[in-house]
Enzyme design. Structure first.
Site, PDB file in Angstrom:
ATOM      1  N   ASP A  27       0.883  -1.153   0.000  1.00  0.00           N
ATOM      2  CA  ASP A  27       0.000   0.000   0.000  1.00  0.00           C
ATOM      3  C   ASP A  27       0.935   1.220   0.000  1.00  0.00           C
ATOM      4  OD1 ASP A  27      -2.268   1.722   0.469  1.00  0.00           O
ATOM      5  OD2 ASP A  27      -1.759   1.719   2.597  1.00  0.00           O
ATOM      6  N   ASP A  29      -0.175   4.978   1.226  1.00  0.00           N
ATOM      7  CA  ASP A  29      -0.437   5.876   2.349  1.00  0.00           C
ATOM      8  C   ASP A  29      -0.314   5.153   3.689  1.00  0.00           C
ATOM      9  OD1 ASP A  29      -0.980   7.694   0.330  1.00  0.00           O
ATOM     10  OD2 ASP A  29      -3.151   7.627   0.601  1.00  0.00           O
ATOM     11  N   SER A  70      -3.120   0.548  -4.036  1.00  0.00           N
ATOM     12  CA  SER A  70      -3.522   1.714  -3.247  1.00  0.00           C
ATOM     13  C   SER A  70      -4.932   2.153  -3.623  1.00  0.00           C
ATOM     14  CB  SER A  70      -2.536   2.868  -3.480  1.00  0.00           C
ATOM     15  OG  SER A  70      -2.983   4.043  -2.849  1.00  0.00           O
ATOM     16  N   ARG A  71      -5.730   2.502  -2.612  1.00  0.00           N
ATOM     17  CA  ARG A  71      -7.087   2.977  -2.855  1.00  0.00           C
ATOM     18  C   ARG A  71      -7.126   4.507  -2.865  1.00  0.00           C
ATOM     19  NH1 ARG A  71     -11.261   1.899   0.232  1.00  0.00           N
ATOM     20  NH2 ARG A  71     -10.104   1.997   2.153  1.00  0.00           N
ATOM     21  N   LYS A 103      -9.530  -3.579  -1.804  1.00  0.00           N
ATOM     22  CA  LYS A 103      -8.369  -3.964  -2.608  1.00  0.00           C
ATOM     23  C   LYS A 103      -8.444  -5.316  -3.290  1.00  0.00           C
ATOM     24  CE  LYS A 103      -5.322  -0.708  -0.535  1.00  0.00           C
ATOM     25  NZ  LYS A 103      -4.126  -0.417   0.155  1.00  0.00           N
ATOM     26  N   ASP A 126      -1.736  -0.719   6.000  1.00  0.00           N
ATOM     27  CA  ASP A 126      -2.005  -0.166   7.331  1.00  0.00           C
ATOM     28  C   ASP A 126      -3.471  -0.269   7.743  1.00  0.00           C
ATOM     29  OD1 ASP A 126      -2.612   1.856   5.329  1.00  0.00           O
ATOM     30  OD2 ASP A 126      -2.924   3.223   7.003  1.00  0.00           O
TER      31      ASP A 126
END
Length: 190
Positions: A27, A29, A70-71, A103, A126
């Site tokens: 990921d 962030d 990553s979203r 995801k 995270d």
């Protein structure tokens, strides 16, 4: 600890394992960097978590492919930051887009692009909801608290190895059950 020292330690950690993932997915962030990219401007200079660059460099040197899931709703900013940090070419797949699917769509696309089975992937994120949903796909998934660290990396490789060993044991049980004889038995030759 500098990038080279982290890289050396990550290489030592990988050397402790006989089985390594074919693909490691990160990921962005709060996993590779300590912010949400949508809260920053493209003009700013981003930074990675202290141990992230060394871990990425070690994986690259070892020949293990890497990808991003990553979203982020601001893929343009995320891609700009990957360029500014000189790490964009390290990734064989970059799935960066807003999604409500935790995801799983990202991983389907990564699998299609790379051909790597989910069980041969290791994932760092995270958010617990992403860890839970991606784990159900067969991906070894590690929840990070303050970004990817050498401790999280070691934990990931340990859990990946344990999962691989479980898969092999299950295959052996299945073979023994359905072949009619244990795979380890020797046949007599007269």
């Amino acid at each position: 600890m500098g990038d080279e020292k982290v890289k050396d330690e990550a290489m030592q950690i990988m050397g402790m394992f006989q089985i390594l993932p074919r693909l490691v997915v990160f990921d962005l962030d709060y996993t590779l960097w300590p912010f949400y990219c949508e809260c920053l401007s493209k003009r700013e200079m981003p930074s990675l978590y202290p141990q992230a660059k060394g871990i990425l460099s070690a994986l690259k040197e070892k020949g293990i492919e890497m990808a991003i899931a990553s979203r982020s709703p601001t893929s343009d900013i995320a891609n700009t930051f990957l360029d500014k940090l000189n790490i964009k070419p390290m990734f064989v797949a970059k799935e960066i887009y807003s999604s409500w699917t935790h995801k799983t769509d990202h991983f389907q696309k990564i699998h299609t692009r790379t051909g790597v089975p989910f069980t041969a992937m290791l994932f760092f994120d995270d958010e617990d909801r992403n860890i839970k949903s991606v784990s159900k796909m067969g991906v070894t998934s590690i929840l990070v608290g303050s970004g990817v660290t050498l401790g999280a990396f070691r934990q990931g490789l340990t859990e990946f190895t344990q999962n691989q060993n479980s898969i092999e044991k299950n295959k052996q049980v299945w073979r023994d059950k359905y072949s009619g004889k244990p795979a380890s038995s020797e046949t007599n030759k007269d």
